[in-house]
Design an enzyme around this catalytic site. Structure first.
Site, PDB file in Angstrom:
ATOM      1  N   ASP A  11       0.861  -1.182   0.000  1.00 45.48           N
ATOM      2  CA  ASP A  11       0.000   0.000   0.000  1.00 45.48           C
ATOM      3  C   ASP A  11       0.900   1.235   0.000  1.00 45.48           C
ATOM      4  OD1 ASP A  11      -1.721   2.069   0.568  1.00 45.48           O
ATOM      5  OD2 ASP A  11      -2.539   1.160   2.395  1.00 45.48           O
ATOM      6  N   ILE A  12       0.825   2.019  -1.040  1.00 47.46           N
ATOM      7  CA  ILE A  12       1.751   3.162  -1.169  1.00 47.46           C
ATOM      8  C   ILE A  12       1.562   4.177  -0.038  1.00 47.46           C
ATOM      9  CG2 ILE A  12       0.324   4.630  -2.684  1.00 47.46           C
ATOM     10  CD1 ILE A  12       2.948   5.113  -4.319  1.00 47.46           C
ATOM     11  N   ASP A  35      -5.865   7.287  -5.545  1.00 45.00           N
ATOM     12  CA  ASP A  35      -6.227   8.663  -5.161  1.00 45.00           C
ATOM     13  C   ASP A  35      -7.098   8.649  -3.890  1.00 45.00           C
ATOM     14  OD1 ASP A  35      -6.562  11.401  -5.322  1.00 45.00           O
ATOM     15  OD2 ASP A  35      -7.839  11.367  -7.095  1.00 45.00           O
ATOM     16  N   THR A 125      -2.776   2.851 -14.906  1.00 42.20           N
ATOM     17  CA  THR A 125      -3.058   1.437 -15.223  1.00 42.20           C
ATOM     18  C   THR A 125      -4.317   0.890 -14.547  1.00 42.20           C
ATOM     19  OG1 THR A 125      -1.753   0.562 -13.394  1.00 42.20           O
ATOM     20  CG2 THR A 125      -0.601   0.951 -15.480  1.00 42.20           C
ATOM     21  N   TYR A 128      -7.869   4.421 -15.546  1.00 41.09           N
ATOM     22  CA  TYR A 128      -7.512   5.089 -16.803  1.00 41.09           C
ATOM     23  C   TYR A 128      -7.103   4.127 -17.922  1.00 41.09           C
ATOM     24  CZ  TYR A 128      -8.039   9.831 -14.903  1.00 41.09           C
ATOM     25  OH  TYR A 128      -8.534  11.000 -14.375  1.00 41.09           O
TER      26      TYR A 128
END
Ligand code: ADP
Length: 175
Positions: A11-12, A35, A125, A128
């Site tokens: 998880d970023i 986001d 990816t 979008y």
């Protein structure tokens, strides 16, 4: 593999780096995917900062391929660098250069902030629709070209799942 590039699964929003990159939309006012995760983890401070950017520098929204920094709010990172990836079905023959710009412009913003490390999600990816294999090659080449210019930065590519990570690793083989 370039010595300053890391490839991870996770998880970023949990990355302990100077800057994490958000695959934002041009409104900068939040969305789904990474986001949504970043806004949830960082809290209201990020949305407030984004609203200020919309009121000031980018009243029409952030153009595709550009990058802009805000606080990371409650996350461990110091900054979120928001960039807007191209929508694959709409970018025509500009897709590759727009996606490459996301990476290069984000790296340059990180440099201006004095960051020595940065983490990227797989921009464009998800919703979008950019083909993952092609996006991987563009992402890797853009980052490698930047590092080859001699910039001191450690760059992590963070994938949400092992399958996406595998696709990336296989796609960049030999680059
Ligand atoms: P885009 O609209 O640019 O396609 P998305 O957020 O839909 O952006 O997807 C971009 C990538 O981010 C996808 O590969 C998705 O699996 C991944 N992703 C979603 N949430 C996270 C997260 N918390 N950490 C890292 N990657 C994530």
């Amino acid at each position: 593999m370039h010595k300053n590039i890391r490839i991870k699964t996770g998880d970023i929003t949990k990355e302990q780096v100077c800057a994490i990159v958000n695959a934002a939309n041009s409104s900068l006012l939040g969305g789904g995917g990474v986001d949504g995760a970043i806004h949830r983890a960082g809290g209201d401070a990020i949305l407030e900062a984004c609203k200020e950017i919309r009121a000031g520098r980018y009243p029409e929204g952030l153009p595709t391929g550009e990058a802009v920094a805000t606080t990371a709010g409650a996350m461990d990172a110091s900054y979120v660098i928001h960039t807007v990836g191209p929508i694959f079905s709409r970018c025509g023959n500009a897709c590759e250069s727009l996606l490459a710009s996301c990476y290069t412009n984000s790296l340059n913003v990180a440099l201006e902030l004095g960051c020595k490390d940065i983490a990227f999600p797989a921009i464009s990816t998800g919703i979008y629709g950019y083909p993952k294999e092609e996006a991987a090659r563009i992402a890797y080449r853009s980052v490698k070209d930047f590092l080859d210019e001699g910039h001191e930065m450690t760059v992590s590519f963070v994938f949400h799942n092992a399958q996406d990570r595998k696709i990336f690793e296989e796609s960049i083989r030999g680059l």
